[in-house]
Motif scaffolding. Structure first.
Motif, short mmCIF file in Angstrom:
data_model
loop_
_atom_site.label_atom_id
_atom_site.label_comp_id
_atom_site.label_asym_id
_atom_site.label_seq_id
_atom_site.Cartn_x
_atom_site.Cartn_y
_atom_site.Cartn_z
N VAL A 95 -102.76 -29.32 -24.52
CA VAL A 95 -103.51 -29.95 -23.41
C VAL A 95 -102.79 -31.41 -23.30
O VAL A 95 -102.51 -31.72 -22.07
CB VAL A 95 -104.93 -29.98 -23.56
N SER A 96 -102.43 -32.22 -24.16
CA SER A 96 -102.27 -33.49 -24.11
C SER A 96 -100.76 -33.24 -23.78
O SER A 96 -100.20 -34.18 -23.05
CB SER A 96 -101.91 -33.99 -25.53
N LEU A 97 -99.77 -32.40 -24.37
CA LEU A 97 -98.33 -32.38 -23.83
C LEU A 97 -98.28 -31.91 -22.36
O LEU A 97 -97.51 -32.49 -21.58
CB LEU A 97 -97.79 -31.22 -24.57
N GLY A 101 -96.29 -34.31 -19.94
CA GLY A 101 -95.24 -33.84 -19.18
C GLY A 101 -95.52 -34.21 -17.48
O GLY A 101 -94.61 -34.63 -17.13
N CYS A 102 -96.86 -34.24 -17.09
CA CYS A 102 -97.15 -34.31 -15.47
C CYS A 102 -96.76 -35.85 -15.54
O CYS A 102 -96.38 -36.30 -14.51
CB CYS A 102 -98.47 -34.23 -15.21
N PHE A 103 -97.25 -36.55 -16.08
CA PHE A 103 -96.85 -38.27 -16.50
C PHE A 103 -95.40 -38.51 -16.25
O PHE A 103 -95.04 -39.17 -15.42
CB PHE A 103 -97.49 -38.79 -17.51
N ALA A 104 -94.65 -37.76 -17.29
CA ALA A 104 -93.20 -38.00 -17.21
C ALA A 104 -92.63 -37.40 -15.79
O ALA A 104 -91.57 -38.03 -15.22
CB ALA A 104 -92.73 -37.22 -18.31
N THR A 107 -93.26 -39.76 -13.01
CA THR A 107 -93.05 -41.39 -13.01
C THR A 107 -91.30 -41.31 -13.08
O THR A 107 -90.63 -42.20 -12.69
CB THR A 107 -93.57 -42.06 -14.46
N LYS A 108 -90.70 -40.37 -13.98
CA LYS A 108 -89.11 -40.46 -13.81
C LYS A 108 -88.43 -39.43 -13.21
O LYS A 108 -87.48 -39.58 -12.36
CB LYS A 108 -89.01 -39.80 -15.37
N VAL A 109 -89.06 -38.26 -12.96
CA VAL A 109 -88.14 -37.05 -12.10
C VAL A 109 -88.51 -37.29 -10.78
O VAL A 109 -87.51 -37.54 -9.73
CB VAL A 109 -88.47 -35.63 -12.43
N LYS A 110 -89.73 -37.31 -10.21
CA LYS A 110 -90.13 -37.22 -8.76
C LYS A 110 -91.12 -38.40 -8.61
O LYS A 110 -92.24 -38.09 -8.32
CB LYS A 110 -90.58 -35.91 -8.31
N PRO A 111 -90.75 -39.68 -8.50
CA PRO A 111 -91.73 -40.77 -8.40
C PRO A 111 -92.53 -40.77 -7.00
O PRO A 111 -93.48 -41.42 -6.85
CB PRO A 111 -91.10 -42.21 -8.75
N GLU A 112 -91.77 -40.35 -6.14
CA GLU A 112 -92.38 -40.23 -4.60
C GLU A 112 -93.03 -39.14 -4.40
O GLU A 112 -93.85 -39.23 -3.34
CB GLU A 112 -91.19 -40.42 -3.56
N ALA A 113 -93.17 -38.22 -5.08
CA ALA A 113 -93.73 -36.94 -4.80
C ALA A 113 -95.27 -37.19 -4.83
O ALA A 113 -95.94 -36.74 -3.93
CB ALA A 113 -93.39 -35.64 -5.75
N LEU A 114 -95.88 -37.81 -5.88
CA LEU A 114 -97.31 -38.17 -5.84
C LEU A 114 -97.62 -38.95 -4.78
O LEU A 114 -98.89 -38.58 -4.10
CB LEU A 114 -97.74 -38.76 -7.42
#
Length: 127
Positions: A95-97, A101-104, A107-114
């Motif tokens: 669950v922590s992973l 993964g959502c945080f990464a 923040t890194k892959v699609k920062p504008e999506a959220l």
């Protein structure tokens, strides 16, 4: 002579009352109307502010309830996964992973999506 004097005094009072009296009555009624308008605007402002505070309070309470429910759901999911894998710590780890993964991702892959997603939700809530 006294009745004539009375009539003259009444005519003078009426002639003085004429235009100046009309102006005085108009000003008085305008001031009273302005006071009524200001009072009504203040009452409307109070009602609108009360409504906004009530809405903000309701949203805050719902957010707290949602967070508590999500915490219990995540804990239950972690316990279930741990039970299925025969190691309770493994469920919490998985669950922590997922959260890391959502945080990464956001923040890194699609920062504008959220940001875009939240922006669309807020715009749809106001329409």
């Amino acid at each position: 002579m006294e009745p004539q004097q009375k009539n003259r005094d009444q005519k003078q009072t009426q002639s003085r009352k004429g235009v100046p009296g009309l102006i005085e009555d108009t000003i008085t009624s305008t001031v009273d109307d302005m006071k009524a308008i200001v009072d009504a605007k203040l009452e409307l402002f109070r009602i609108e502010m009360t409504e906004k505070v009530a809405l903000a309070s309701a949203v805050l309470i719902l957010a707290v309830v949602l967070l508590i429910g999500a915490a219990y759901m995540l804990t239950s999911s972690a316990l279930l996964i741990g039970e299925l894998l025969s190691h309770p710590w493994l469920g919490y780890f998985i669950v922590s992973l997922v959260f890391l993964g959502c945080f990464a991702f956001f923040t890194k892959v699609k920062p504008e999506a959220l940001k875009n997603f939240i922006h669309k939700i807020l715009l749809s809530a106001h329409d």
